[in-house]
Scaffold this active site. Structure first.
Site, PDB file in Angstrom:
ATOM      1  N   CYS A   1     -73.426 -26.277 -30.320  1.00 21.67           N
ATOM      2  CA  CYS A   1     -73.489 -24.977 -31.158  1.00 21.67           C
ATOM      3  C   CYS A   1     -74.122 -25.331 -32.183  1.00 21.67           C
ATOM      4  CB  CYS A   1     -72.006 -24.742 -31.941  1.00 21.67           C
ATOM      5  SG  CYS A   1     -72.084 -22.896 -32.577  1.00 21.67           S
TER       6      CYS A   1
ATOM      7  N   CYS B   1     -68.992 -19.323 -29.287  1.00 24.44           N
ATOM      8  CA  CYS B   1     -68.306 -20.255 -29.432  1.00 24.44           C
ATOM      9  C   CYS B   1     -67.161 -20.318 -30.147  1.00 24.44           C
ATOM     10  CB  CYS B   1     -69.075 -21.138 -30.441  1.00 24.44           C
ATOM     11  SG  CYS B   1     -68.827 -22.591 -31.488  1.00 24.44           S
TER      12      CYS B   1
ATOM     13  N   CYS C   1     -66.014 -21.391 -33.907  1.00 23.18           N
ATOM     14  CA  CYS C   1     -67.020 -20.824 -34.930  1.00 23.18           C
ATOM     15  C   CYS C   1     -67.521 -19.135 -34.881  1.00 23.18           C
ATOM     16  CB  CYS C   1     -68.237 -22.205 -35.932  1.00 23.18           C
ATOM     17  SG  CYS C   1     -70.246 -21.168 -34.905  1.00 23.18           S
TER      18      CYS C   1
ATOM     19  N   CYS D   1     -75.492 -16.560 -20.053  1.00 23.68           N
ATOM     20  CA  CYS D   1     -77.289 -16.664 -19.710  1.00 23.68           C
ATOM     21  C   CYS D   1     -77.623 -16.902 -22.142  1.00 23.68           C
ATOM     22  CB  CYS D   1     -77.421 -15.345 -19.592  1.00 23.68           C
ATOM     23  SG  CYS D   1     -79.323 -14.609 -19.732  1.00 23.68           S
TER      24      CYS D   1
HETATM   25 ZN   LIG Z   1     -70.086 -23.184 -33.077  1.00 27.35          ZN
END
Ligand SMILES: [Zn+2]
Length: 165
Positions: A66, A115, A118, A138
Site C-alpha cells: 500500500c 486497503c 488504511c 485491476c
Molecule cells: Zn493501506
C-alpha cells in the site's frame, strides 16, 4: 450501511500483519508524503489513466505494498497481463489485506477494492480473470509501491510487522 458494510476482518491477517487502522496522527503524516495524483486516487477514489501507471509493465519479482500504510497487497507471482492498461492480479497477497465494497458510482455496479488497514482506494475487482481464481484485480499504480524481492517490506506504522516473506 449496505453499500459500505465490509466483510468482518480480523485484527491480524492470516499472513501475520496487524490490520489495526492507522491513528489520525499516523494518517496525517502518511498522507503528507503523497503527491497530488496519489491523493486523488487513494483518498478520493480516482482512477489513473490506462497505460500510464508506473507499475503496469513491471515484471520484477517482489511485493506490491500500500502506497499509504505499507501493507503488502499483491505479489508479483499473481500478476498477469490483462491488456486493460492497469496492473492486474488474479489474487491478493492475503485475502484479509484487501476489502471488497460495492461501488455503484458512474452508473454501474462494480466491486471496489480498498486497503484493509488504511482504507485507501486501490481499484476494482472483476470476475473475468484467469485461473485459478477467475478474478481480475485491476489496480492503480498510484495506490501501490513496489518492493523488490529480498528487500525488507516497509513497516510504516512501526508495529513490528513481519518482513521479507
Ligand atoms: Zn493501506
Amino acid at each position: 450501511m449496505t453499500d459500505t458494510a465490509a466483510t468482518k476482518r480480523p485484527d491480524v491477517s492470516a499472513a501475520g500483519y496487524s490490520l489495526q487502522p492507522p491513528s489520525k496522527d499516523q494518517m496525517s503524516s502518511l498522507t503528507a508524503g503523497l503527491d497530488p495524483e496519489e491523493i486523488r486516487v487513494l483518498l478520493h477514489h480516482g482512477t489513473e489513466r490506462p497505460f500510464c501507471g508506473t507499475l503496469l509493465d513491471n515484471k520484477k519479482a517482489g511485493t506490491y505494498v500500500c502506497r499509504l500504510c505499507g501493507l503488502p497487497l499483491f505479489s508479483s507471482q499473481h500478476k498477469f497481463e490483462s491488456g486493460s492498461g492497469w496492473p492486474s492480479f488474479f489474487q491478493p497477497f492475503d485475502n484479509d489485506h484487501v476489502t471488497n465494497l460495492r461501488d455503484s458510482s458512474h452508473g454501474m455496479v462494480r466491486i471496489e477494492n480498498r486497503c484493509a488497514r488504511c482504507d485507501g482506494h486501490l481499484g476494482h475487482v472483476f470476475p473475468d480473470g484467469p485461473p485459478p481464481t477467475g478474478a481480475r484485480y485491476c489496480l492503480n499504480s498510484a495506490s501501490m509501491e513496489f518492493v523488490d524481492a529480498g528487500t525488507p517490506l516497509p513497516d510504516r506504522l512501526d508495529r513490528g510487522d513481519p518482513t521479507g516473506h
